[in-house]
Design an enzyme around this catalytic site. Structure first.
Site, PDB file in Angstrom:
ATOM      1  N   ASP A  19      22.965 -29.220 -46.338  1.00 14.06           N
ATOM      2  CA  ASP A  19      22.136 -29.257 -47.539  1.00 14.06           C
ATOM      3  C   ASP A  19      20.911 -30.151 -47.315  1.00 14.06           C
ATOM      4  OD1 ASP A  19      21.456 -28.616 -50.139  1.00 14.06           O
ATOM      5  OD2 ASP A  19      22.593 -30.267 -51.007  1.00 14.06           O
ATOM      6  N   ASN A  67      23.510 -18.215 -53.479  1.00 11.00           N
ATOM      7  CA  ASN A  67      22.129 -18.379 -52.996  1.00 11.00           C
ATOM      8  C   ASN A  67      21.253 -17.157 -53.264  1.00 11.00           C
ATOM      9  OD1 ASN A  67      22.988 -20.415 -50.079  1.00 11.00           O
ATOM     10  ND2 ASN A  67      22.432 -21.021 -52.157  1.00 11.00           N
TER      11      ASN A  67
END
EC number: 2.5.1.-
Length: 241
Positions: A19, A67
């Site tokens: 991330d 996503n």
């Protein structure tokens, strides 16, 4: 350091939620995709560090089922990046004896990408070094739902009796059925959540949440976290006599 890590029982399987690519790019005044490209380059260093740290299995979270909610431009850019990464890294992964697998639902992925994934898995099938698993269009809940459907079909077909379904049955239907459960799960970028990653498999994993953005994460930081894992007292719900 390597000897110490192995002597203290370092993690055999490390899973990483990569991330911070977007924030890393924004801090530099660049578009988010610039950060994703930087993050992809970081994967090689981490993979190459695993053998000396005693890490046999590495699973990385590349793209989640959630996503798809990102902008069309970013999603298209990521899919292009995945195709480019596989094409450019395939020979190096084979040369370094890395066995590559992909987990996740491939139905929504474009045919060219799926073909490249299949070819890379086949190309590295005989490799015996690090087992690199890439989670692509992956979600823990989605994985469990898909596994449950396959299990239900087997029950309906008479291949499995309902009374024989137990805690050890479902894992055989998961995407990760050939992998050991992760020992250590790392999330970069300072966020302290697991984001639907390996929900079933991580029941007894140790977690490390670090502030480093993924493009800045390196082999030295991985070694530090692996070393820290070796010092933990893992009792799996029991107590010492």
């Amino acid at each position: 350091m390597v000897k110490t890590i192995r002597e203290t029982g370092g993690p055999r399987h490390v899973a990483i939620i990569m991330d911070g690519n977007g924030r890393w790019a924004t801090q530099r005044g660049r578009p988010r995709l610039f950060g994703h490209h930087a993050g992809a380059k970081r994967v090689r260093e981490v993979v190459e560090a695993c053998p000396d740290l005693g890490v046999k299995y590495l699973t990385i979270f590349a793209f989640s089922t959630e996503n798809w909610k990102r902008t069309q431009t970013e999603v298209a850019g990521l899919m292009s990046l995945f195709r480019r990464y596989i094409t450019q890294e395939a020979k190096a992964l084979k040369r370094e004896n890395v066995r590559v697998r992909f987990i996740g639902d491939r139905v929504k992925l474009d045919d060219k990408l799926v073909t490249l994934m299949d070819e890379l898995e086949l190309m590295t099938a005989d490799c015996s070094g690090v087992n690199l698993t890439i989670a692509l269009n992956y979600g823990g809940r989605d994985e469990v739902a898909r596994a449950t459907r396959r299990l239900a079909h087997d029950v309906a077909a008479g291949k499995l009796r309902p009374e024989d379904v137990g805690e050890e049955t479902l894992p055989k239907y998961l995407d990760t059925y050939v992998l050991p459960d992760p020992d250590l799960v790392i999330r970069t970028s300072g966020e302290a959540r697991i984001s639907n990653f390996l929900l079933w498999q991580s029941a007894y994993a140790e977690y490390e949440f670090v502030d480093t953005l993924w493009p800045d994460f390196n082999a030295a930081e991985l070694a530090r976290l692996v070393q820290g894992y070796g010092a933990r007292d893992r009792r799996y719900g029991a107590v010492k006599a």
